[in-house]
Design a protein around this motif. Structure first.
Motif, mmCIF file in Angstrom:
data_model
loop_
_atom_site.group_PDB
_atom_site.id
_atom_site.type_symbol
_atom_site.label_atom_id
_atom_site.label_comp_id
_atom_site.label_asym_id
_atom_site.label_seq_id
_atom_site.Cartn_x
_atom_site.Cartn_y
_atom_site.Cartn_z
ATOM 1 N N UNK A 32 -40.172 -16.459 -13.545
ATOM 2 C CA UNK A 32 -38.739 -16.963 -14.410
ATOM 3 C C UNK A 32 -39.240 -17.097 -15.833
ATOM 4 N N UNK A 33 -38.491 -16.362 -17.006
ATOM 5 C CA UNK A 33 -38.409 -16.599 -18.072
ATOM 6 C C UNK A 33 -38.027 -17.843 -18.618
ATOM 7 N N UNK A 34 -38.519 -18.618 -19.283
ATOM 8 C CA UNK A 34 -38.223 -19.784 -19.807
ATOM 9 C C UNK A 34 -37.018 -19.453 -21.053
ATOM 10 N N UNK A 35 -36.371 -20.652 -21.305
ATOM 11 C CA UNK A 35 -35.188 -20.664 -22.394
ATOM 12 C C UNK A 35 -35.600 -19.698 -23.574
ATOM 13 N N UNK A 36 -36.669 -19.974 -24.332
ATOM 14 C CA UNK A 36 -37.039 -19.614 -25.546
ATOM 15 C C UNK A 36 -37.407 -18.026 -25.541
ATOM 16 N N UNK A 57 -24.469 -21.967 -20.667
ATOM 17 C CA UNK A 57 -24.003 -21.815 -21.934
ATOM 18 C C UNK A 57 -25.113 -21.656 -23.122
ATOM 19 N N UNK A 58 -24.709 -21.183 -24.235
ATOM 20 C CA UNK A 58 -25.827 -21.120 -25.369
ATOM 21 C C UNK A 58 -26.491 -22.363 -25.894
ATOM 22 N N UNK A 59 -25.511 -23.437 -25.854
ATOM 23 C CA UNK A 59 -25.974 -24.718 -26.231
ATOM 24 C C UNK A 59 -27.177 -25.396 -25.466
ATOM 25 N N UNK A 60 -26.843 -25.100 -24.077
ATOM 26 C CA UNK A 60 -27.518 -25.554 -23.038
ATOM 27 C C UNK A 60 -28.927 -24.830 -23.196
ATOM 28 N N UNK A 61 -28.853 -23.723 -23.355
ATOM 29 C CA UNK A 61 -30.121 -22.830 -23.612
ATOM 30 C C UNK A 61 -30.891 -23.228 -24.547
ATOM 31 N N UNK A 62 -30.351 -23.506 -25.937
ATOM 32 C CA UNK A 62 -30.992 -24.069 -27.315
ATOM 33 C C UNK A 62 -31.769 -25.204 -26.840
ATOM 34 N N UNK A 63 -31.008 -26.311 -26.228
ATOM 35 C CA UNK A 63 -31.609 -27.481 -25.881
ATOM 36 C C UNK A 63 -32.805 -27.359 -24.939
ATOM 37 N N UNK A 64 -32.665 -26.468 -23.753
ATOM 38 C CA UNK A 64 -33.733 -26.315 -23.097
ATOM 39 C C UNK A 64 -34.920 -25.540 -23.843
ATOM 40 N N UNK A 97 -25.386 -16.738 -17.997
ATOM 41 C CA UNK A 97 -25.518 -16.261 -16.986
ATOM 42 C C UNK A 97 -26.755 -17.215 -16.201
ATOM 43 N N UNK A 98 -27.524 -17.633 -16.904
ATOM 44 C CA UNK A 98 -28.829 -18.564 -16.435
ATOM 45 C C UNK A 98 -28.774 -19.948 -16.967
ATOM 46 N N UNK A 99 -28.113 -20.410 -17.905
ATOM 47 C CA UNK A 99 -28.249 -21.605 -18.164
ATOM 48 C C UNK A 99 -26.826 -22.518 -18.352
#
Length: 498
Positions: free
Chosen positions: A51-55, A245-252, A241-243
């Motif tokens: 699995x690829x992490x958020x960054x 929304x974009x804000x949640x992905x940025x925080x992750x 699709x995975x996180x």
């Protein structure tokens, strides 16, 4: 011979020599690092994708796909990367040949501002010189054969800035606009946030020109924004699709990178001579070798000299410097650790300024020969220092890669085959080499751990990898011979025993 010694010919020579230097590192890199496995596993059939992490972004898997989709052989993939790195070095600096060099005298064309004027007093030999300065850094040589996105991002950004300035210089051609769009599309697929940070001065320049109704303002803005939109569209779609929304992905992503405000310029100095590829904790890179990091102090001096000596090129150099600064600022202020590869794109852009300074040194007939001799001597010392850093870094990572390869070969020799799951420290790397699913743990796994129970529930053959070298196998587990550690295998509840 004249063609070979022309700026274009010398750029080709530098690119070929660099590709050969990167190829020379392939025998030492017989396994993949964790990050490399993550990218390669996305496109290799028969290998469970990590699995690829958020960054992370999809540019590196796409770069690997033409070869990694066909073979699991790490030497073949590394040879492909090394050759591609030489090609990309050439492609990155090629547009700059059209920016520097002689030009017929005459007034500037109507409608051009200073950024659109040709820097006639800067020799085109600055381009192969800049490419050579970048290519002689140990990190450029080593990462040319490794699947990390930073160096490839550096190539894309150098090309993007070069084509952007060419588009300003050549308003009647569409080729430079396409170059801007393609280069920034590649950069945004590799690292969307980094690409946007580096392209900020280009976007500002495009907006200013559009507002002033200067030639090519809207076209340049559209090419730059359109290129960035390619990678960002993929990133945003994956964020939903995975996180969520974009804000949640940025925080992750911030959590993964342990982002925090600070200023760590000196830690990047510590990182430029290794010996670790990952300077976490920072103390592993704190042993400075002053000869080997002297280029780090020389580079800003040459950049400053370029603005003094190459007056006609100042608008182009200003844009280049601005892109390097906006790229580097997040790495200098949002992290508390540094890695040798983090600032590679900034170093690549600054190398263009350094090349312009070196070809504009004020030399008379009497001083030309001794000055060139002194520069060649300094280059020899620089190359010697970089070779020392490279040897030290390779000496640190080569045994690690060799041990991972030996462990994977031992597991394969003892019948570990898919469907299987490897649990433990180093499981990510061993999983790629064996074709097994991997579950990485920070500590040695135990039979009762939750990760182990989940793996057994899948019905796969589960292999526990520990760093201990002695001890009896847990009840119900079979001990496997593993160089430098221990491994235990057990068939999952739903599978048949081997």
């Amino acid at each position: 011979m004249r063609r070979l010694t022309s700026p274009h010919g010398l750029l080709i020579v530098v690119a070929v020599l660099y590709g050969c230097a990167a190829l020379s590192q392939v025998p030492s890199l017989v396994a993949f690092n964790w990050d490399e496995v993550v990218y390669a596993s996305q496109v290799r059939p028969g290998v469970p994708a990590v699995p690829m992490s958020a960054p992370r972004a999809w540019g590196m898997p796409l770069l690997l796909a033409p070869v990694a989709a066909l073979t699991q052989s790490i030497p073949v993939i590394r040879c492909y990367l090394a050759v591609l790195a030489g090609v990309c070095l050439y492609a990155a600096f090629r547009p700059w040949l059209g920016l520097f060099g002689p030009v017929a005298a005459g007034p500037p064309e109507p409608g051009r501002d200073r950024l659109g004027e040709r820097p006639a007093v800067v020799s085109a030999y600055a381009v192969p010189l800049a490419a050579g300065l970048l290519a002689t850094l140990w990190s450029t040589v080593l990462y040319g054969a490794m699947a990390y996105p930073n160096l490839w991002l550096a190539f894309a950004l150098v090309a993007a800035v070069g084509w952007f300035c060419r588009a300003l210089r050549e308003p009647g051609r569409t080729g430079p606009l396409a170059g801007v769009a393609v280069a920034l599309a590649a950069a945004s697929l590799l690292r969307p946030a980094d690409a946007a940070a580096a392209a900020l001065p280009l976007l500002v320049a495009g907006v200013v020109r559009a507002v002033r109704r200067a030639p090519r303002g809207p076209a340049l803005l559209g090419a730059a924004a359109g290129g960035l939109a390619v990678g960002w569209t993929v990133w945003v779609a994956e964020a939903f699709a995975r996180f969520g929304d974009p804000i949640t992905r940025l925080r992750a992503g911030a959590e993964v990178n342990e982002a925090r405000f600070g200023f760590i310029l000196l830690r990047h100095l510590e990182a430029v001579d290794g010996p670790a590829l990952l300077c976490r904790p920072p103390s592993v890179c704190s042993d400075l070798h002053w000869l080997e990091v002297s280029w780090w102090f020389t580079l800003p001096v040459l950049v400053a000299a370029a603005f003094v000596l190459a007056e006609a090129a100042r608008p182009v150099l200003t844009l280049t410097l601005a892109c390097a600064v906006t790229f580097a600022l997040p790495y200098l202020t949002l992290f508390d650790y540094a890695n040798p590869r983090f600032l590679q794109p900034a170093y690549a852009l600054l190398a263009v300024c350094a090349g312009a300074a070196l070809v504009r040194l004020p030399l008379s007939r009497l001083t030309r020969v001794p000055a060139i001799a002194a520069l060649l001597a300094a280059l020899a010392v620089h190359v010697y220092g970089q070779k020392s850093s490279l040897d030290r870094v390779v000496g640190r990572v080569e045994p690690i890669f060799a041990a991972q390869r030996a462990q994977a070969d031992a597991l394969l020799a003892q019948g570990v085959r898919p469907p299987c799951a490897i649990v433990g420290r180093g499981a990510i790397q061993l999983g790629y080499l064996t074709g097994c699913r991997s579950v990485r743990t920070g500590d040695d796994p135990r039979p009762g751990d939750e990760e182990v129970r989940r793996a057994l529930a899948t019905g796969e053959r589960v292999v526990l990898v520990t760093r201990e070298t002695a001890g009896r196998a847990p009840e119900g587990w079979t001990r496997l011979r593993l160089p430098g550690g221990r491994a235990y295998a057990r068939q999952g509840a739903n599978g048949s025993s081997n």
